[in-house]
Scaffold this active site. Structure first.
Site, PDB file in Angstrom:
ATOM      1  N   CYS A  59      11.123  -0.953  -0.604  1.00 28.48           N
ATOM      2  CA  CYS A  59      10.271  -0.105   0.229  1.00 28.48           C
ATOM      3  C   CYS A  59       8.834  -0.615   0.282  1.00 28.48           C
ATOM      4  O   CYS A  59       8.598  -1.728   0.701  1.00 28.48           O
ATOM      5  CB  CYS A  59      10.342   1.333  -0.267  1.00 28.48           C
ATOM      6  SG  CYS A  59       9.912   2.528   0.979  1.00 28.48           S
ATOM      7  N   HIS A  80      14.001  -0.774   2.508  1.00 28.29           N
ATOM      8  CA  HIS A  80      13.918   0.438   1.704  1.00 28.29           C
ATOM      9  C   HIS A  80      15.324   0.999   1.456  1.00 28.29           C
ATOM     10  O   HIS A  80      16.315   0.448   1.908  1.00 28.29           O
ATOM     11  CB  HIS A  80      12.989   1.471   2.347  1.00 28.29           C
ATOM     12  CG  HIS A  80      13.612   2.267   3.452  1.00 28.29           C
ATOM     13  ND1 HIS A  80      12.912   3.200   4.161  1.00 28.29           N
ATOM     14  CD2 HIS A  80      14.856   2.260   3.975  1.00 28.29           C
ATOM     15  CE1 HIS A  80      13.704   3.740   5.050  1.00 28.29           C
ATOM     16  NE2 HIS A  80      14.877   3.195   4.965  1.00 28.29           N
TER      17      HIS A  80
END
Lengths: 259, 436
Positions: free
Chosen positions: A97, A206
């Site tokens: 992420c 992510h």
């Protein structure tokens, strides 16, 4: 011999934005299915440096702005030094992420504020304001065969999903995690995606990166055992039919949409 | 009104009405949004003028989960009390959908009940003066489309600040994010909430968004959690605490299974109470309530019962699972995952759902949808031992329904948990009809 590993999970309540815990579940199951004991230890405000130093692997997910604001000081001041030691000791780590922004030297916000990062990776990130579109969408990258584990299936592709506003630029000495085939990666300009330094992987992908990339999950487990037991340990092959089908389905989907 | 403005308004309305009539007459579909879109282009402030056609008041329903059910219940209560009601089509909850609802019929009505999309909230409210605004909850949902929960909360708060005491705000006191945004408003705020420890979860779910104090950032303590971050919360550091609730779960009986439906029931009933409708009448209207499509809806199909639960985000999915596991109706479970625009193109969120509740499931689990393999992998990772679960992975949706129907024994119920577009698809296959 019965092997065991301990994974430290950075602020699981705060840094877990969108399915990031999928990586923990995948690592845990792939160990269990092989008879390797896998313990997950949350690293939180109360965690002590000497306990963090005992971790065999580190995982960090993504945080929303407010959550990041709550933890950033604690992370930098009270966790930074011990994380650096773990990195230097070759302890494997996975950071998904927004991690390229967190691990690098600084992050320049849209309104020109310079936020200091952990400074563990030679890279910097900038947000160019809302005029520049966010990088959102499925992502496909090519990774070097240094991630190959002898005896296990290897594909030189990684599929993921990116969603970030900032752009990251790697320093000259830092290797990217992979090369972008579909998507934006670090900045949408130089085809680099994420970064790898020693046994740490940082990626803009992510969520549950390891779910559809079992080869990366096994690389992390294999490296963790190797560092901990100071020898190469052969990993038993698992029935990954569904996992590779999911990987292939994305390859097909992304190549089709690209054409 | 200025003559030119009046003329533009009239033309915009006539265009909207014709478009709405044509779309229904020619069965074009999409009639729920484009008549409004046409009118909006001709006269951007049209909602402000249209809203004057509502005689007694507009009710706004907002929140991540439960909008459609709450709107349906609220309309049912108002109609039962003898009022005429206008409402927007489920899912058509942006500005164009709300405007379109005015063009279905040109009759004057007593009340309008509008469910409003989280992101459209701040765009719609400046045009109207609602009688009541219902704030149900805020959970993480399609971050690729909606952004972060805190961003939405900030927009909502600044919209709410423009209203005075002519608007009553009905807010879920169990959600700390909703509680903080409704503090110190000029409007009257009435809180509803559950008071029922038997629904407390044994432990916190993974999919929580607001378990740190929205004021000072300290970890909140919970006397009990109903689901996600909804519960009896308090901050030990700054003293911010759960507001007193005026309407609680013992006041009304929910017509639908599921803890989340209790919240929807309380929210709808609180609208009824604010409008001074008799409590007994409210309960009567609720007792006769039938759910909207895909919201616990029950369909008879080839001698079996199918129940469809729209499950579009971690919290919704967790509550769907909890509901089917608690239900006396048992049978095969279908999990349908799509990644189209209305579902969100990012399917990572399935890893925030506690599917581990199904690890011991003895009934067949049939998986399908555009992202069938993502869901299959998620399910594979709940197994303690490999090949422990009776999983069936079927790419084609029609074949998956056949498989589920065959797998269901007599008197068993097929539970379908589906994302939005998958829910519409499956419903079309089962009923042979297209909706929206």
């Amino acid at each position: 011999m019965k092997y065991s590993i301990t994974i430290g999970w950075l602020y699981p309540e705060l840094m877990s934005t969108y399915g990031d815990r999928g990586n923990i579940l995948v690592l845990q199951k792939r160990c269990e299915w092989r008879g390797i004991t896998c313990t997950i230890v949350p690293i939180d405000f109360q965690s002590k440096e000497e306990d963090i130093a005992k971790m065999d692997m580190i995982f960090g997910g993504g945080a929303q702005d407010r959550q990041q604001g709550i933890l950033i000081d604690d992370l930098r001041k009270r966790k930074g030094p011990v994380l650096k030691k773990l990195l230097e000791r070759n302890i494997p780590g996975l950071f998904v992420c927004g991690s390229p922004q967190l691990l690098g030297s600084f992050y320049m916000t849209g309104d020109g504020k310079k936020l200091e990062g952990l400074g563990l990776f030679d890279m910097e990130s900038r947000h160019f304001g809302n005029g520049k579109p966010r990088c959102i969408g499925n992502m496909l990258i090519r990774i070097p065969n240094t991630f190959e584990i002898p005896g296990l299936r290897f594909l030189d592709t990684v599929v993921g999903f990116e969603n970030h506003g900032g752009r990251t630029y790697l320093g000259t000495g830092l290797t990217p995690f992979g090369t972008v085939l579909v998507g934006n990666g670090n900045n949408g300009e130089d085809t680099t995606e994420g970064a790898r330094y020693k046994n740490w992987i940082a990626t803009y992908s992510h969520g549950p990166l390891l779910a559809k990339n079992p080869h990366i999950a096994d690389w992390l487990i294999s490296k963790t055992l190797e560092v901990k037991y100071k020898k190469k340990i052969k990993l038993q092959e698992l029935d990954d039919v569904l996992m590779w089908q999911a990987h292939d389905a994305m390859l097909k989907k992304l190549y089709v949409t690209k054409e | 009104m200025h003559l030119m403005k009046q003329l533009r308004y009239t033309i915009a309305c006539l265009s909207g009405l014709s478009a709405s009539f044509l779309s229904r007459f020619l069965k074009l579909g999409a009639g729920a949004t484009w008549p409004g879109e046409i009118a909006l282009r001709m006269y951007p402030q049209i909602l402000a003028t249209l809203s004057k056609r509502i005689r007694k008041g507009i009710i706004i329903i907002a929140g991540t989960n439960g909008k459609t059910t709450t709107s349906g219940m609220t309309s049912a209560i108002l109609r039962h009390a003898g009022y005429s009601v206008l409402h927007n089509t489920s899912g058509a909850n942006l500005l164009n959908g709300i405007i379109s609802s005015f063009f279905v019929s040109w009759r004057l009505v007593d009340f309008a009940v509008f469910e409003v999309d989280e992101n459209a909230f701040a765009k719609i409210l400046p045009f109207i003066h609602p009688k009541a605004i219902v704030l149900l909850n805020l959970f993480r949902d399609q971050l690729d489309r909606y952004g972060e929960v805190d961003t939405i909360a900030a927009f909502w708060r600044s919209s709410l600040q423009s209203f005075d005491d002519k608007t009553t705000i009905l807010a879920n006191g169990d959600d700390p994010t909703i509680a903080v945004m409704t503090e110190k408003l000029r409007s009257r705020v009435v809180y509803f909430g559950l008071e029922d420890p038997k629904y407390y979860l044994p432990k916190m779910q993974h999919a929580t968004d607001s378990i740190y104090c929205p004021k000072c950032g300290t970890r909140l303590t919970f006397g009990g959690v109903y689901f996600s971050h909804l519960g009896k919360w308090a901050c030990g550091a700054c003293g911010f605490t759960h507001p007193d609730v005026l309407i609680q779960s013992s006041d009304y009986t929910s017509p639908l299974e599921g803890v989340y439906n209790i919240y929807d029931t309380l929210a709808a009933a609180s609208v009824g109470e604010v409008l001074r409708i008799d409590k007994g009448e409210i309960q009567q209207a609720l007792d006769q309530f039938t759910p909207a499509f895909g919201r616990m809806e029950s369909i008879a199909y080839q001698g079996k019962t199918i129940r469809i639960l729209l499950s579009k985000n971690p919290t919704g999915f967790n509550e769907s699972l909890r509901t089917i596991l608690a239900s006396s109706q048992k049978g095969p479970i279908m999990l349908l995952l799509n990644d189209r625009i209305p579902d969100g193109t990012d399917v990572s969120w399935i890893w925030d759902v506690d599917f581990e509740q199904l690890t011991e499931c003895a009934y067949p689990i049939i998986i399908s949808g555009d992202r069938v393999y993502d869901m299959a992998v998620r399910m594979a990772y709940i197994e303690k031992k490999k090949k422990q679960l009776p999983l069936q992975v079927v790419e084609n949706l029609s074949s998956a329904i056949v498989a589920a129907t065959e797998a269901a024994k007599e008197n068993e119920t097929i539970w379908i948990l589906a994302t939005y577009s998958a829910m519409l698809d499956v419903r079309k296959i089962i009923t042979g009809k297209k909706i929206l």
